[in-house]
Design a protein around this motif. Structure first.
Motif, PDB file in Angstrom:
ATOM      1  N   ALA A  53      -6.379   3.579  10.907  1.00 64.16           N
ATOM      2  CA  ALA A  53      -6.280   2.229  10.374  1.00 64.16           C
ATOM      3  C   ALA A  53      -6.695   2.285   8.918  1.00 64.16           C
ATOM      4  O   ALA A  53      -7.677   2.951   8.571  1.00 64.16           O
ATOM      5  CB  ALA A  53      -7.171   1.263  11.141  1.00 64.16           C
ATOM      6  N   SER A  54      -5.953   1.569   8.069  1.00 64.00           N
ATOM      7  CA  SER A  54      -6.192   1.690   6.630  1.00 64.00           C
ATOM      8  C   SER A  54      -5.640   0.491   5.883  1.00 64.00           C
ATOM      9  O   SER A  54      -4.642  -0.103   6.300  1.00 64.00           O
ATOM     10  CB  SER A  54      -5.498   2.948   6.110  1.00 64.00           C
ATOM     11  OG  SER A  54      -5.580   3.047   4.696  1.00 64.00           O
ATOM     12  N   PRO A  55      -6.264   0.139   4.742  1.00 68.16           N
ATOM     13  CA  PRO A  55      -5.574  -0.731   3.790  1.00 68.16           C
ATOM     14  C   PRO A  55      -4.281  -0.063   3.365  1.00 68.16           C
ATOM     15  O   PRO A  55      -4.186   1.178   3.321  1.00 68.16           O
ATOM     16  CB  PRO A  55      -6.554  -0.841   2.619  1.00 68.16           C
ATOM     17  CG  PRO A  55      -7.865  -0.407   3.150  1.00 68.16           C
ATOM     18  CD  PRO A  55      -7.580   0.582   4.234  1.00 68.16           C
ATOM     19  N   ALA A  56      -3.276  -0.844   3.057  1.00 68.95           N
ATOM     20  CA  ALA A  56      -1.953  -0.266   2.794  1.00 68.95           C
ATOM     21  C   ALA A  56      -1.152  -1.164   1.871  1.00 68.95           C
ATOM     22  O   ALA A  56      -1.469  -2.344   1.674  1.00 68.95           O
ATOM     23  CB  ALA A  56      -1.197  -0.065   4.108  1.00 68.95           C
ATOM     24  N   LEU A  57      -0.098  -0.583   1.319  1.00 68.06           N
ATOM     25  CA  LEU A  57       0.940  -1.346   0.641  1.00 68.06           C
ATOM     26  C   LEU A  57       2.056  -1.592   1.642  1.00 68.06           C
ATOM     27  O   LEU A  57       2.560  -0.655   2.268  1.00 68.06           O
ATOM     28  CB  LEU A  57       1.488  -0.578  -0.564  1.00 68.06           C
ATOM     29  CG  LEU A  57       0.539  -0.388  -1.743  1.00 68.06           C
ATOM     30  CD1 LEU A  57       1.253   0.350  -2.874  1.00 68.06           C
ATOM     31  CD2 LEU A  57       0.005  -1.724  -2.253  1.00 68.06           C
ATOM     32  N   LEU A  58       2.436  -2.864   1.799  1.00 65.60           N
ATOM     33  CA  LEU A  58       3.434  -3.238   2.792  1.00 65.60           C
ATOM     34  C   LEU A  58       4.667  -3.787   2.113  1.00 65.60           C
ATOM     35  O   LEU A  58       4.585  -4.541   1.142  1.00 65.60           O
ATOM     36  CB  LEU A  58       2.863  -4.288   3.739  1.00 65.60           C
ATOM     37  CG  LEU A  58       1.583  -3.900   4.498  1.00 65.60           C
ATOM     38  CD1 LEU A  58       1.152  -5.040   5.391  1.00 65.60           C
ATOM     39  CD2 LEU A  58       1.769  -2.622   5.291  1.00 65.60           C
ATOM     40  N   SER A  59       5.826  -3.421   2.658  1.00 68.37           N
ATOM     41  CA  SER A  59       7.089  -3.898   2.125  1.00 68.37           C
ATOM     42  C   SER A  59       8.172  -3.708   3.172  1.00 68.37           C
ATOM     43  O   SER A  59       7.929  -3.134   4.240  1.00 68.37           O
ATOM     44  CB  SER A  59       7.453  -3.150   0.842  1.00 68.37           C
ATOM     45  OG  SER A  59       8.654  -3.660   0.292  1.00 68.37           O
ATOM     46  N   HIS A  60       9.375  -4.181   2.869  1.00 65.58           N
ATOM     47  CA  HIS A  60      10.544  -3.852   3.674  1.00 65.58           C
ATOM     48  C   HIS A  60      11.136  -2.554   3.154  1.00 65.58           C
ATOM     49  O   HIS A  60      11.121  -2.295   1.940  1.00 65.58           O
ATOM     50  CB  HIS A  60      11.577  -4.971   3.599  1.00 65.58           C
ATOM     51  CG  HIS A  60      11.091  -6.274   4.162  1.00 65.58           C
ATOM     52  ND1 HIS A  60      10.559  -6.372   5.423  1.00 65.58           N
ATOM     53  CD2 HIS A  60      11.065  -7.523   3.639  1.00 65.58           C
ATOM     54  CE1 HIS A  60      10.215  -7.620   5.664  1.00 65.58           C
ATOM     55  NE2 HIS A  60      10.501  -8.345   4.603  1.00 65.58           N
ATOM     56  N   PRO A  61      11.691  -1.707   4.027  1.00 64.02           N
ATOM     57  CA  PRO A  61      12.170  -0.386   3.600  1.00 64.02           C
ATOM     58  C   PRO A  61      13.162  -0.413   2.446  1.00 64.02           C
ATOM     59  O   PRO A  61      13.150   0.461   1.589  1.00 64.02           O
ATOM     60  CB  PRO A  61      12.830   0.167   4.879  1.00 64.02           C
ATOM     61  CG  PRO A  61      12.115  -0.517   5.986  1.00 64.02           C
ATOM     62  CD  PRO A  61      11.809  -1.894   5.476  1.00 64.02           C
ATOM     63  N   GLY A  62      14.002  -1.427   2.365  1.00 63.93           N
ATOM     64  CA  GLY A  62      15.068  -1.400   1.377  1.00 63.93           C
ATOM     65  C   GLY A  62      14.693  -1.834  -0.027  1.00 63.93           C
ATOM     66  O   GLY A  62      15.556  -1.805  -0.918  1.00 63.93           O
ATOM     67  N   VAL A  63      13.446  -2.240  -0.262  1.00 61.79           N
ATOM     68  CA  VAL A  63      13.123  -2.816  -1.572  1.00 61.79           C
ATOM     69  C   VAL A  63      12.144  -1.978  -2.385  1.00 61.79           C
ATOM     70  O   VAL A  63      11.783  -2.358  -3.496  1.00 61.79           O
ATOM     71  CB  VAL A  63      12.567  -4.248  -1.426  1.00 61.79           C
ATOM     72  CG1 VAL A  63      13.578  -5.150  -0.748  1.00 61.79           C
ATOM     73  CG2 VAL A  63      11.254  -4.246  -0.663  1.00 61.79           C
ATOM     74  N   TRP A  64      11.690  -0.816  -1.867  1.00 60.64           N
ATOM     75  CA  TRP A  64      10.742   0.013  -2.614  1.00 60.64           C
ATOM     76  C   TRP A  64      11.305   0.447  -3.957  1.00 60.64           C
ATOM     77  O   TRP A  64      10.577   0.556  -4.952  1.00 60.64           O
ATOM     78  CB  TRP A  64      10.379   1.255  -1.809  1.00 60.64           C
ATOM     79  CG  TRP A  64       9.513   1.019  -0.619  1.00 60.64           C
ATOM     80  CD1 TRP A  64       9.906   1.058   0.687  1.00 60.64           C
ATOM     81  CD2 TRP A  64       8.121   0.713  -0.595  1.00 60.64           C
ATOM     82  NE1 TRP A  64       8.845   0.791   1.505  1.00 60.64           N
ATOM     83  CE2 TRP A  64       7.738   0.579   0.751  1.00 60.64           C
ATOM     84  CE3 TRP A  64       7.158   0.534  -1.592  1.00 60.64           C
ATOM     85  CZ2 TRP A  64       6.430   0.290   1.138  1.00 60.64           C
ATOM     86  CZ3 TRP A  64       5.860   0.241  -1.207  1.00 60.64           C
ATOM     87  CH2 TRP A  64       5.510   0.118   0.138  1.00 60.64           C
ATOM     88  N   PHE A  65      12.595   0.731  -3.987  1.00 58.76           N
ATOM     89  CA  PHE A  65      13.179   1.340  -5.178  1.00 58.76           C
ATOM     90  C   PHE A  65      12.993   0.469  -6.416  1.00 58.76           C
ATOM     91  O   PHE A  65      12.702   0.971  -7.505  1.00 58.76           O
ATOM     92  CB  PHE A  65      14.667   1.616  -4.956  1.00 58.76           C
ATOM     93  CG  PHE A  65      15.277   2.469  -6.024  1.00 58.76           C
ATOM     94  CD1 PHE A  65      15.209   3.850  -5.953  1.00 58.76           C
ATOM     95  CD2 PHE A  65      15.912   1.897  -7.123  1.00 58.76           C
ATOM     96  CE1 PHE A  65      15.759   4.646  -6.943  1.00 58.76           C
ATOM     97  CE2 PHE A  65      16.461   2.679  -8.112  1.00 58.76           C
ATOM     98  CZ  PHE A  65      16.390   4.058  -8.027  1.00 58.76           C
ATOM     99  N   CYS A  66      13.114  -0.844  -6.266  1.00 56.89           N
ATOM    100  CA  CYS A  66      13.081  -1.724  -7.437  1.00 56.89           C
ATOM    101  C   CYS A  66      11.694  -1.825  -8.064  1.00 56.89           C
ATOM    102  O   CYS A  66      11.566  -2.282  -9.202  1.00 56.89           O
ATOM    103  CB  CYS A  66      13.619  -3.113  -7.089  1.00 56.89           C
ATOM    104  SG  CYS A  66      12.544  -4.072  -6.003  1.00 56.89           S
TER     105      CYS A  66
END
Length: 306
Positions: A163-176
Motif C-alpha cells: 500500500a502506498s501513496p501514488a499518482l493516479l490516472s487513466h491509462p490513456g492520458v499519461w502521455f500528455c
C-alpha cells in the motif's frame, strides 16, 4: 507522526485534471485465476463494503464500452470473476466515474498460467489493485486503512503486495503530462506509479520495492530467510512486523505513509533498510506501454537505493 502527503493535480492543456494524488493497495499472486477467483471476489467485497455506497459506478465491458455498475452490472462482474470458466485472461476494471481521475477504482488481471500464451513466461502473475482518493485516508486515519489492508490481504495468496501513496490516472492520458509526472516522481520518491497489467505480467515472485505497507508471502518471504530474519534487519523505531500467518507478514514502516519529499529530507532509514533487504529480489520494470522507456522506469524503480 502526522501526515505530510502532497496535494497533486496535473492538468491537460484543456484544463482537465488528468493525474492526481491517491493511494493504492496492490497484490501479486503466482496463481492461476481459477485458483484465486473466490478469494479475489471476497477481497473485492471487503473493499466495496469499506468505501462509500455506490462509490464504484461503472465497469469496462468486454467490447470496450463503459457501462453502469448497477445490480445487473455487479452480477456480470461476479460472473466474470467467479463463474466464467473459459479464457486465458480475466480483466476487470471498475471505476467511480468514467471521466474522474483518482477516485475509487479496481483493476484485476487474472491469468491462466498454464495457458500456452503465458507458459513461455514463467514470471506471469494474477494481479489485483484497489485505488483510493487521499481523502479516504485523511478521513478515516492510517490505522483504519492499515486494518482494511490487512483484512483484504488475508483473503489473498500473495507473494508480494503493498500500500502506498501514488499518482493516479487513466491509462490513456499519461502521455500528455509525462514530463510533469517525471518531475513529480523525481521530487516525491514515495509516490507509486501503478502499472498493474505490465507489472503483473512479468513480476513473478519478486518484490516491487519498499513501501509504507509491504506484504510478503511465499516463496518471497522464505527466500528472505523468513519472518524472524526480516524482523532483525528492519528492527528500527516506528517499524512494525506483523504476521498474517506462518508464511505471510506485513512490514509497516511508519504510522502514516510518506511521499518522501526530497526537498525536505533524505530517504528515511526504514525505507532504505527494507529496500536493502529486498534488493536481491527486486523486479526491474519494463516499458510495455508509452510514454516511458524501460531505462526511465528502471531508474524510477531504483529510486530508494541511494
Amino acid at each position: 507522526m502526522s501526515h505530510s502527503l502532497p496535494v497533486i493535480r496535473l492538468m491537460s492543456e484543456g484544463g482537465d485534471v488528468v493525474v492526481r494524488d491517491g493511494l493504492v493497495l496492490c497484490f501479486y499472486m503466482r496463481h492461476s485465476h481459477r485458483d484465486v477467483a473466490d478469494r479475489v471476489w471476497g477481497a473485492l467485497e471487503k473493499y466495496r463494503r469499506a468505501i462509500p455506497p455506490h462509490a464504484l459506478g461503472w465497469y469496462g465491458s468486454d467490447d470496450g464500452d463503459t457501462l453502469p455498475l448497477d445490480e445487473a452490472g455487479w452480477a456480470h462482474i461476479r460472473h466474470q470473476i467467479v463463474e466464467r470458466p473459459w479464457g486465458g485472461e480475466w480483466i476487470v476494471e471498475l471505476t467511480e466515474l468514467p471521466d474522474k481521475v483518482g477516485g475509487y477504482h479496481v483493476d484485476y488481471d487474472g491469468r491462466k498460467l498454464d495457458e500456452p500464451l503465458f507458459s513461455r513466461d514463467d514470471s506471469a502473475t494474477s494481479g489485483l489493485c484497489f485505488s483510493f482518493p487521499t481523502e479516504y485516508l485523511l478521513t478515516h486515519g492510517p490505522e483504519h486503512f492499515r486494518a482494511l489492508a490487512l483484512d483484504i490481504a488475508r483473503e489473498l495468496p500473495f507473494s508480494f503486495g503493498y500500500a502506498s501513496p501514488a499518482l493516479l490516472s487513466h491509462p490513456g492520458v499519461w502521455f500528455c503530462v509525462r514530463q510533469q509526472v517525471q518531475e513529480v516522481l523525481q521530487r516525491y520518491l514515495g509516490l507509486d506509479l501503478p502499472r498493474l497489467g505490465g507489472t503483473s505480467r512479468r513480476m513473478g515472485t519478486q518484490a516491487r520495492g519498499a513501501y509504507w505497507l509491504t506484504f510478503m508471502g511465499p516463496p518471497l518471504l522464505a527466500q528472505l530467510g523468513g519472518r524472524e530474519a526480516v524482523e532483525r534487519q528492519v528492527d528500527l523505531p516506528g517499524v512494525r512486523v506483523e504476521p498474517l500467518d506462518e508464511e505471510r507478514i506485513l512490514v509497516a514502516l511508519d504510522e502514516w505513509p510518506e511521499a518522501l519529499d526530497m526537498e525536505k529530507q533524505p530517504v528515511p532509514l526504514p525505507y532504505r533498510e527494507l529496500e536493502r533487504v529486498l534488493e536481491p529480489f527486486l523486479y526491474d520494470e519494463e516499458a510495455v506501454w508509452l510514454p516511458w522507456e524501460t531505462g526511465t522506469l528502471q531508474r524510477w524503480g531504483r529510486r530508494l537505493r541511494r
